[in-house]
Design a protein around this motif. Structure first.
Motif, mmCIF file in Angstrom:
data_model
loop_
_atom_site.group_PDB
_atom_site.id
_atom_site.type_symbol
_atom_site.label_atom_id
_atom_site.label_comp_id
_atom_site.label_asym_id
_atom_site.label_seq_id
_atom_site.Cartn_x
_atom_site.Cartn_y
_atom_site.Cartn_z
ATOM 1 N N LYS A 109 0.810 -1.213 0.000
ATOM 2 C CA LYS A 109 0.000 0.000 0.000
ATOM 3 C C LYS A 109 0.848 1.270 0.000
ATOM 4 O O LYS A 109 0.503 2.260 -0.657
ATOM 5 C CB LYS A 109 -0.978 0.017 1.171
ATOM 6 C CG LYS A 109 -0.362 0.034 2.553
ATOM 7 C CD LYS A 109 -1.447 0.011 3.629
ATOM 8 C CE LYS A 109 -0.850 0.023 5.031
ATOM 9 N NZ LYS A 109 -0.067 1.239 5.310
ATOM 10 N N SER A 110 1.968 1.255 0.724
ATOM 11 C CA SER A 110 2.804 2.463 0.790
ATOM 12 C C SER A 110 3.459 2.748 -0.554
ATOM 13 O O SER A 110 3.544 3.912 -0.980
ATOM 14 C CB SER A 110 3.878 2.299 1.873
ATOM 15 O OG SER A 110 3.282 2.227 3.151
ATOM 16 N N LEU A 111 3.922 1.702 -1.243
ATOM 17 C CA LEU A 111 4.512 1.891 -2.570
ATOM 18 C C LEU A 111 3.481 2.441 -3.544
ATOM 19 O O LEU A 111 3.780 3.310 -4.369
ATOM 20 C CB LEU A 111 5.070 0.564 -3.090
ATOM 21 C CG LEU A 111 6.407 0.107 -2.494
ATOM 22 C CD1 LEU A 111 6.701 -1.325 -2.905
ATOM 23 C CD2 LEU A 111 7.537 1.027 -2.931
ATOM 24 N N LEU A 112 2.257 1.944 -3.465
ATOM 25 C CA LEU A 112 1.191 2.393 -4.347
ATOM 26 C C LEU A 112 0.886 3.870 -4.115
ATOM 27 O O LEU A 112 0.811 4.663 -5.058
ATOM 28 C CB LEU A 112 -0.062 1.548 -4.115
ATOM 29 C CG LEU A 112 -1.291 1.905 -4.962
ATOM 30 C CD1 LEU A 112 -1.043 1.564 -6.424
ATOM 31 C CD2 LEU A 112 -2.520 1.171 -4.442
ATOM 32 N N MET B 49 9.424 7.450 1.596
ATOM 33 C CA MET B 49 9.374 6.496 0.492
ATOM 34 C C MET B 49 9.311 7.242 -0.840
ATOM 35 O O MET B 49 9.961 6.857 -1.825
ATOM 36 C CB MET B 49 8.164 5.570 0.649
ATOM 37 C CG MET B 49 8.132 4.438 -0.361
ATOM 38 S SD MET B 49 6.947 3.175 0.077
ATOM 39 C CE MET B 49 7.754 2.448 1.504
ATOM 40 N N ILE B 50 8.519 8.318 -0.887
ATOM 41 C CA ILE B 50 8.456 9.155 -2.092
ATOM 42 C C ILE B 50 9.836 9.739 -2.389
ATOM 43 O O ILE B 50 10.302 9.749 -3.536
ATOM 44 C CB ILE B 50 7.427 10.283 -1.905
ATOM 45 C CG1 ILE B 50 6.026 9.710 -1.689
ATOM 46 C CG2 ILE B 50 7.432 11.224 -3.107
ATOM 47 C CD1 ILE B 50 5.014 10.722 -1.189
ATOM 48 N N ARG B 51 10.490 10.203 -1.350
ATOM 49 C CA ARG B 51 11.833 10.784 -1.482
ATOM 50 C C ARG B 51 12.803 9.765 -2.069
ATOM 51 O O ARG B 51 13.566 10.067 -3.005
ATOM 52 C CB ARG B 51 12.317 11.266 -0.113
ATOM 53 C CG ARG B 51 13.751 11.767 -0.067
ATOM 54 C CD ARG B 51 14.149 12.097 1.372
ATOM 55 N NE ARG B 51 15.534 12.509 1.460
ATOM 56 C CZ ARG B 51 16.575 11.678 1.507
ATOM 57 N NH1 ARG B 51 16.362 10.354 1.468
ATOM 58 N NH2 ARG B 51 17.821 12.149 1.590
ATOM 59 N N GLN B 52 12.785 8.538 -1.538
ATOM 60 C CA GLN B 52 13.703 7.508 -2.007
ATOM 61 C C GLN B 52 13.418 7.140 -3.465
ATOM 62 O O GLN B 52 14.338 6.941 -4.267
ATOM 63 C CB GLN B 52 13.596 6.271 -1.120
ATOM 64 C CG GLN B 52 14.122 6.471 0.297
ATOM 65 C CD GLN B 52 13.832 5.279 1.188
ATOM 66 O OE1 GLN B 52 13.951 4.137 0.763
ATOM 67 N NE2 GLN B 52 13.459 5.536 2.423
ATOM 68 N N GLN B 53 12.139 7.035 -3.821
ATOM 69 C CA GLN B 53 11.789 6.714 -5.205
ATOM 70 C C GLN B 53 12.253 7.817 -6.151
ATOM 71 O O GLN B 53 12.761 7.546 -7.240
ATOM 72 C CB GLN B 53 10.281 6.499 -5.332
ATOM 73 C CG GLN B 53 9.801 5.173 -4.783
ATOM 74 C CD GLN B 53 8.372 4.876 -5.173
ATOM 75 O OE1 GLN B 53 7.573 5.785 -5.362
ATOM 76 N NE2 GLN B 53 8.035 3.607 -5.280
#
Length: 592
Positions: free
Chosen positions: A128-131, A168-172
């Protein structure tokens, strides 16, 4: 059944539903997921079956524009983003494509998004977090209306939780920027401010929590409410909504597993969506995807775990999930914490404690429509307070072979009702609008026992009730009894007044029997929200002999409504139901 749903069942999965490719796995993967679910090729929860039917019906109705290529663009973008753990691109499963397709395929006449609110609930470790990180990054880079200054907020109760999705957004973004100079030049990350910016159009992503200080020009284009099951109130959602007044293309996404706060805002959204998906309530702007086990018995069947763990659609993930869940179950059984497994691994809402008095599932299953109470036998219980707690009246009516229970409350407002609501985390004004509670009319703000007596007497007379007993906790009840006996004498009313102390000996048997009778489907209720609050907060304590009573130590966890019912049940449980001769003959215990 609609003609399009009928066509879903009769068209082979290898073929599209029409010449435009509707339902083709490559042209329209969102509708293809619906076909997989409705034809049983993909096991899904009952609610997600309703979600799939809603999707097909909405295509047929044609009220909103449905443009699959828009959602496919988002899917392709997110599939290019690297997994932050492996560094490899994410291949979207069909359930993820359905979610993305639903959010991005549907549009209004003025070309704004149809869905302004989304509720996405899956068991933990289902991507869910990746999505959601992918959605946030897409909106930062390519969102429209507004074309400039789009504000995206990752929210949670605490700052650290709010930063999880943001990180997570930052890392992506850092990973994908290594492959794209254009993307690297158009974005900026400021870690000490916790801001990710699209410097070409002044858009940003920030974490937001309750302890975030006030923000200038606050106008959330996209609000992400992560792990919303932990929220005790809806303040964060209301803060976001208050800043969206002038935005036509706004979107708020609740994305979370189930939890333990059955009086919290996420569970209220869950209950609301049950009504939307069943057709009882119409809300065309609210999207739902709810992956859960349909009942607790399904936990024993790994073949059905995909209902709450949709990532099991992927064969490799399936084996890992099966192994990890089985390990979690074994550990939880050893520790006596299986209620936690039910929420985290199977996305089933549970009471907050293994010592919870009643099962939420049993309580929900006993819900019925309001019955005609006139001229019925009734047992009345009262639980009294003067200031800090509620005062509640519980009614137990006898039907042909069951007990119908409901409650009514009184709340003091000495501190002001808004302050009282904030302190207790209960929306007393909503309960008042539902006619389940009233504020004290006493000018001091303290509960007036005369007001309670008026309610009880009026209820008895208006419905011509046969009162079998009125049961009360003797603690602090003397003034109430004086006022009640005076009114009974004036009106020539006669019914027993029975003292019930909150001891293992006196109320303990009723506490135990009520739970057994609920399991045995002898208790029914009309979904009275005041009573629901009491039931969901009630936990038990026991003595060395296995006797139980409710634990009343936590002052804010209001259980007064169920206590009032149990006071009445000390007498009601001995009620003799009228059994017909035919019923006696059919009973296995009856013989000649």
């Amino acid at each position: 059944m609609s003609s399009l749903i009928d066509k879903v069942y009769n068209t082979p999965l290898g073929l599209p539903l029409d010449e435009n490719g509707l339902g083709d796995k490559d042209v329209d993967p969102a509708t293809y997921w619906c076909r997989l679910v409705l034809t049983g090729k993909l096991v899904a929860s009952n609610k997600n079956k309703q979600v799939a039917e809603r999707h097909i019906n909405d295509i047929e109705k044609g009220r909103f524009s449905y443009i699959p290529k828009r959602g496919n663009t988002v899917i392709k973008f997110i599939e290019k983003l690297p997994d932050t753990k492996t560094g490899k691109p994410n291949k979207m499963m069909y359930f993820q494509k359905f979610i993305l397709g639903s959010l991005y395929n549907w549009y209004t006449e003025d070309d704004n998004r149809r869905f302004q609110m989304a509720y996405i609930s899956v068991a933990r470790k289902n991507g869910k977090s990746l999505l959601i990180a992918g959605i946030a990054l897409y909106e930062l880079l390519f969102g429209k209306n507004p074309a400039l200054s789009r504000q995206i907020y990752c929210t949670a109760n605490a700052k650290e939780q709010a930063r999880i999705v943001w990180n997570m957004i930052r890392q992506q973004l850092l990973k994908v920027s290594e492959q794209s100079n254009r993307l690297k030049n158009m974005t900026k990350i400021t870690d000490y401010k916790s801001v990710i910016e699209n410097i070409t159009d002044n858009s940003l992503i920030r974490p937001l929590s309750k302890d975030t200080s006030s923000l200038d020009g606050f106008e959330p284009y996209l609000g992400i409410l992560d792990e919303y099951h932990e929220a005790k109130d809806d303040k964060m959602l209301e803060v976001i909504r208050s800043g969206q007044t002038l935005l036509k293309n706004r979107l708020n996404i609740i994305i979370s597993t189930a939890g333990f706060h059955l009086n919290g805002p996420m569970y209220q959204e869950y209950q609301y969506l049950e009504e939307v998906l069943s057709g009882e309530v119409e809300d065309d702007r609210y999207f739902a995807y709810i992956a859960e086990q349909d009942n607790e018995n399904e936990i024993n069947n790994p073949e059905l775990w995909i209902k709450s763990n949709p990532l099991m659609e992927h064969e490799q993930s399936r084996e890992i999930i099966l192994e990890n869940i089985q390990t979690d179950i074994t550990r939880a059984q050893e520790r006596g914490e299986t209620h936690k497994i039910k929420t985290k691994n199977f996305n089933i809402w549970q009471s907050a404690s293994s010592e919870s008095y009643l099962s939420e599932t049993d309580w929900r299953d006993s819900e019925c429509k309001p019955i005609d109470i006139r001229e019925r036998d009734v047992y009345i219980g009262v639980d009294l307070s003067r200031l800090h707690d509620l005062s509640c009246v519980g009614y137990v009516y006898s039907t042909d072979s069951q007990y119908f229970v409901t409650s009514y409350g009184f709340v003091g407002n000495r501190e002001g009702i808004e302050t009282k609501m904030q302190k207790d985390k209960i929306d007393y004004l909503k309960l008042e609008s539902l006619k389940q509670l009233e504020q004290t009319t006493n000018r001091t703000g303290i509960i007036d026992y005369e007001q309670i007596v008026d309610h009880v007497i009026k209820h008895i007379l208006d419905n011509n009730l046969n009162v079998k007993a009125l049961c009360y906790d003797p603690w602090g009840a003397s003034m109430f009894l004086i006022k009640l006996e005076k009114r009974m004498k004036e009106l020539d009313l006669h019914f027993p007044l029975i003292e019930v102390s909150q001891s293992y000996k006196e109320i303990g048997p009723a506490v135990k029997q009520f739970r057994l009778d609920l399991m045995d489907e002898r208790i029914i209720h009309d979904n009275n929200e005041l009573l629901n609050i009491g039931v969901r907060n009630a936990i038990v304590k026991s003595d060395n002999n296995g006797n139980i009573i409710l634990d009343k130590k936590k002052n804010r966890d209001k259980i007064d409504s169920i206590v009032a019912i149990l006071n009445a049940y000390t007498e009601a449980m001995m009620h003799e139901f009228q059994v017909s001769l035919d019923d006696m003959i059919l009973n296995d215990e009856f013989g000649f």
